[in-house]
Design an enzyme around this catalytic site. Structure first.
Site, PDB file in Angstrom:
ATOM      1  N   ASP A 147      58.771   2.491 -59.658  1.00  0.00           N
ATOM      2  CA  ASP A 147      57.592   3.200 -59.145  1.00  0.00           C
ATOM      3  C   ASP A 147      56.823   2.290 -58.189  1.00  0.00           C
ATOM      4  OD1 ASP A 147      54.979   4.369 -58.866  1.00  0.00           O
ATOM      5  OD2 ASP A 147      55.347   5.536 -60.676  1.00  0.00           O
ATOM      6  N   SER A 182      51.148  11.607 -62.503  1.00  0.00           N
ATOM      7  CA  SER A 182      50.368  10.831 -61.549  1.00  0.00           C
ATOM      8  C   SER A 182      48.886  10.930 -61.914  1.00  0.00           C
ATOM      9  CB  SER A 182      50.654  11.307 -60.126  1.00  0.00           C
ATOM     10  OG  SER A 182      50.131  10.419 -59.162  1.00  0.00           O
ATOM     11  N   HIS A 241      57.859   6.984 -57.186  1.00  0.00           N
ATOM     12  CA  HIS A 241      56.757   7.658 -57.884  1.00  0.00           C
ATOM     13  C   HIS A 241      56.850   9.168 -57.727  1.00  0.00           C
ATOM     14  CE1 HIS A 241      52.762   8.099 -59.613  1.00  0.00           C
ATOM     15  NE2 HIS A 241      52.422   8.875 -58.593  1.00  0.00           N
TER      16      HIS A 241
END
EC number: 3.1.1.-
Length: 526
Positions: free
Chosen positions: A342, A195, A376
């Site tokens: 995602d 991330s 995600h």
């Protein structure tokens, strides 16, 4: 207060115990403020250091000692001095001359969410650190010294990726020069992140050859990374992940004075309140407050979509966009992974960036997770074991098995972890939280769908901007002409037991026929 977080890593359970007491605050801690004259020091120089009691990690692995270093680095450009802090964890029986740098997913603009504060005082405002600490355990148990920089720096500038790259590389320089460690300039280094932490690691990979060529990097691994901030903002806006869009905008405004100045004429009073809220709260609160909100709309901006019409924003977005310069192509092996589904960072932006790198000589294995149950958050743990295997092989001096680029699809489902909060801990609102548990890539068979592809110019996967990963909102022109492509898979299948260098994976692969060229995507003036 003691908080337990359970994460299954392969076949072993990792228990992150976060001991919360006497919270530290970066704004009031004098350690974070360098002495006068620091700007004249060199990038990577140590400005101050201290020993710490990293309580959360100590509960899981026997640490010999832990340190924090305040070091000189760069903001936005090598010409702009900045400072940051890295936390160094030294396990018992540490291995000499091997270092792992970790991109911690702060994903927040809040000063109390920085990793260095979380390690000292617990994770009240650093929810991602609960899981990321667990994922450090295998590296520490293997004897690797680990350094975890505050890669957003003192500005807490989420999505200011270029600065994150500088701050990551300078944390390595500072760690290698620290005389309390058994490291030197010839130490072999590898790094990983996810991330926002993946963004910092990916920028470190892109900038290392020009900014810190003296560092002996064996390779990088990252997932869910953010190569295109505008693509993230469009993708997440008006969804349950809208808080990430608000945080991304705030991070760039705080990192770039010209954009901060321009924002005063762009934002409504509600818009300014939004940025202030983002700065004052952990990402969990931001995501909760702005779920399904149109943060680009007229409530927050005086002109709907006006942010993207600002020259100041376009300039900043271009500076923090990857896959646009041949001088910023990583030159060491990389393992990159991303979920097609995602909901925060659009899959196509990651794919397009890797395709660009591959056309210009990079060595990348790009793994696409195709299971639509992956989001995600839970993709981080799903990819954590192959990342560890990749890093360990490199630090043991073993070469990767791909000479150029390999694009692989896997239908590995999520660990039996939260589909709401997921292993990444930030709960995208779906109406519930679940206990983190299950297999992290270790207990499933996987389907590999694609190919050892050398990705010459004009090859790759579908990046046409349509389908489930494309934003439904119109976007200004953004990505340069990359010659994106779409593969036409054949029925040929090849069985491989860890052919990509990961012995732990036993899977079926099918090779893809040469991809056909598709129209280049717009430059998302993102």
């Amino acid at each position: 207060m003691v908080r337990l977080s359970y994460v299954r890593f392969g076949v072993a359970w990792c228990i992150a115990i976060i001991i919360v007491s006497g919270f530290s605050n970066a704004a009031s801690d004098n350690f974070y403020t360098p002495k006068n004259g620091w700007r004249s020091s060199s990038a990577g120089d140590i400005l101050a250091w201290r020993s710490i009691d990293a309580s959360g990690i100590k509960a899981n692995v026997d640490l010999t000692v832990a340190y924090q270093i305040l070091y000189r680095t760069s903001q936005n450009s090598p010409k702009n001095p900045q400072h940051s802090v890295t936390t160094i964890l030294v396990p018992k029986n540490s291995v000499k001359n091997k270092l792992v740098v970790v991109g911690e997913a702060q994903d927040s603009n809040n000063a109390n969410s920085v990793p260095s504060v979380g390690f000292v005082s617990g994770s009240r405002d650093s929810p991602n650190l609960v899981v990321d600490e667990s994922l450090l355990v295998p590296y520490l148990q293997a004897g690797y010294i680990v350094t975890v920089p505050d890669s957003e720096g003192p500005l807490n500038a989420f999505t200011a990726g270029r600065s994150g790259g500088y701050q990551t590389l300078d944390s390595i320089r500072a760690t290698l020069s620290f005389d309390k460690l058994s490291l030197n300039k010839n130490t072999t280094v590898a790094g990983f992140g996810y991330s926002g932490g993946g963004q910092a690691i990916s920028w470190a990979a892109a900038l290392q050859q020009s900014y810190a060529p003296e560092i002996h990097v064996a390779g990088w691994a990252f997932g869910g990374f953010i190569p295109n901030v505008t693509a993230l903002v469009h993708h997440a806006d008006s969804s349950r992940a809208s808080g990430y869009a608000a945080s991304a905008i705030t991070g760039l405004v705080d990192a770039y004075p010209d954009l901060e100045k321009a924002s005063k004429s762009l934002l409504t009073s509600d818009g300014q309140d939004m940025l202030d809220f983002v700065r004052s709260n952990p990402i969990t609160e931001v995501v909760s407050k702005y779920a399904n909100v149109d943060v680009l709309g007229s409530k927050f901006f005086k002109r709907d979509g006006g942010l993207f019409l600002s020259k100041a924003y376009r300039d900043v977005a271009r500076q923090n966009m990857q896959g646009t310069s041949q001088n910023e192509v990583p030159h060491v092996p990389q393992y990159v992974y991303h979920a097609e589904s995602d909901e925060v960072v659009p899959y196509n932006s990651a794919l397009q960036t890797v395709q660009y790198w591959c056309r210009h000589g990079a060595k990348v294995e790009f793994v696409t997770y195709t299971d639509d149950k992956l989001n995600h958050n839970n993709t981080q743990v799903t990819g954590s074991q192959p990342v560890f295997t990749f890093i360990q092989r490199l630090l043991n001096g073993k070469k990767v098995s791909w000479d150029a680029c390999s694009f692989v699809k896997e239908n590995t489902g999520p660990s039996a972890s939260s589909s709401a909060g997921g292993p990444h801990v930030v709960p995208i609102p779906t109406g519930g939280h679940h206990t983190q548990s299950g297999s992290a890539h270790g207990g499933h068979s996987s389907e590999h769908a694609a190919s050892s592809t050398h990705a010459p110019a004009g090859t790759g996967h579908n990046t046409s901007g349509t389908g489930p990963h494309a934003s439904s909102k119109p976007s200004p022109s953004l990505h340069p002409s990359t010659g994106a492509t779409s593969p036409a898979p054949s029925s040929h299948r090849e069985t491989s037991g860890g052919a990509a260098g990961f012995g732990a994976r036993v899977a079926s692969r099918r090779r893809a026929a040469p991809p056909r060229t598709m129209p280049a995507p717009p430059l998302m003036e993102r």
